[in-house]
Design a protein around this motif. Structure first.
Motif, PDB file in Angstrom:
ATOM      1  N   ASP A 178       0.920   4.783   1.691  1.00  5.68           N
ATOM      2  CA  ASP A 178       0.414   5.490   2.859  1.00  5.68           C
ATOM      3  C   ASP A 178       0.768   6.967   2.708  1.00  5.68           C
ATOM      4  O   ASP A 178       1.932   7.295   2.484  1.00  5.68           O
ATOM      5  CB  ASP A 178       1.053   4.938   4.135  1.00  5.68           C
ATOM      6  CG  ASP A 178       0.955   3.419   4.216  1.00  5.68           C
ATOM      7  OD1 ASP A 178      -0.175   2.920   4.261  1.00  5.68           O
ATOM      8  OD2 ASP A 178       2.003   2.760   4.204  1.00  5.68           O
ATOM      9  N   TYR A 215      -4.540   5.492   3.204  1.00  4.73           N
ATOM     10  CA  TYR A 215      -3.806   4.365   2.625  1.00  4.73           C
ATOM     11  C   TYR A 215      -4.589   3.796   1.453  1.00  4.73           C
ATOM     12  O   TYR A 215      -5.814   3.873   1.399  1.00  4.73           O
ATOM     13  CB  TYR A 215      -3.528   3.278   3.674  1.00  4.73           C
ATOM     14  CG  TYR A 215      -4.771   2.648   4.241  1.00  4.73           C
ATOM     15  CD1 TYR A 215      -5.330   1.529   3.651  1.00  4.73           C
ATOM     16  CD2 TYR A 215      -5.400   3.185   5.359  1.00  4.73           C
ATOM     17  CE1 TYR A 215      -6.483   0.956   4.156  1.00  4.73           C
ATOM     18  CE2 TYR A 215      -6.544   2.618   5.879  1.00  4.73           C
ATOM     19  CZ  TYR A 215      -7.084   1.506   5.265  1.00  4.73           C
ATOM     20  OH  TYR A 215      -8.228   0.946   5.763  1.00  4.73           O
ATOM     21  N   GLU A 226       0.819  -1.206   0.000  1.00  6.97           N
ATOM     22  CA  GLU A 226       0.000   0.000   0.000  1.00  6.97           C
ATOM     23  C   GLU A 226       0.852   1.255   0.000  1.00  6.97           C
ATOM     24  O   GLU A 226       2.000   1.252   0.443  1.00  6.97           O
ATOM     25  CB  GLU A 226      -0.985   0.015   1.170  1.00  6.97           C
ATOM     26  CG  GLU A 226      -0.365   0.143   2.534  1.00  6.97           C
ATOM     27  CD  GLU A 226      -1.380   0.083   3.679  1.00  6.97           C
ATOM     28  OE1 GLU A 226      -2.318  -0.756   3.631  1.00  6.97           O
ATOM     29  OE2 GLU A 226      -1.225   0.863   4.629  1.00  6.97           O
TER      30      GLU A 226
END
Length: 147
Positions: free
Chosen positions: A66, A77, A64
């Motif tokens: 962030d 996120y 991911e």
């Protein structure tokens, strides 16, 4: 697409909680469902993190992006690759009148198999809600039981 939102008041200030939320690679130390969180890239306002979670014996992996808004103490996120078709959300900290802070975690996700989504989405939504609340409870315990 399932959407989950959980919140929990914590006896701590935003400025005490935010660094804990931001230090995601430490989550597995106090969150039982997380196997690992690895920071792949760190810039001033973003990180790329690789996550491995164990949900009822099933390993789920994702990467991911962030995004950190330090002034607002807010984190967004978004999965860039992984086991789900869509996985994104945010951490929101809201001061309450009694000196506590409400931590809110939102998760917007999609499993990615339309033919079985109707069957699986309610089950997955419950699992994501339970897992999200476990994360908040772990943060609450960490903040309220510190020496």
């Amino acid at each position: 697409m399932p959407y989950v939102e959980v919140n929990l008041p914590v006896k701590a200030t935003k400025s005490e909680i935010y660094p804990i939320l931001k230090n995601m690679e430490k989550y597995p130390e106090f969150m039982a469902d997380l196997v690992s969180v690895e920071v792949v890239d760190r810039k001033e306002t973003t990180t790329i993190t690789k996550w491995v979670s164990n949900v009822d014996g099933r390993i789920i992996k994702w990467t991911e992006l962030d995004t950190f808004d330090d002034a607002a103490m807010h984190i967004h996120y978004k999965q860039t690759e992984g086991d789900l078709k869509k996985f994104e959300g945010e951490w929101i900290l809201t001061p309450l009148e009694d000196g506590t802070t409400e931590i809110k975690l939102t998760v917007d996700f999609e499993f990615g198999i339309p033919m079985i989504a109707g069957l699986l989405n309610p089950i997955l939504k419950k699992k994501v809600r339970d897992n999200s609340m476990n994360m908040l409870t772990a943060i609450k315990e960490r903040m309220e039981n510190r020496a």
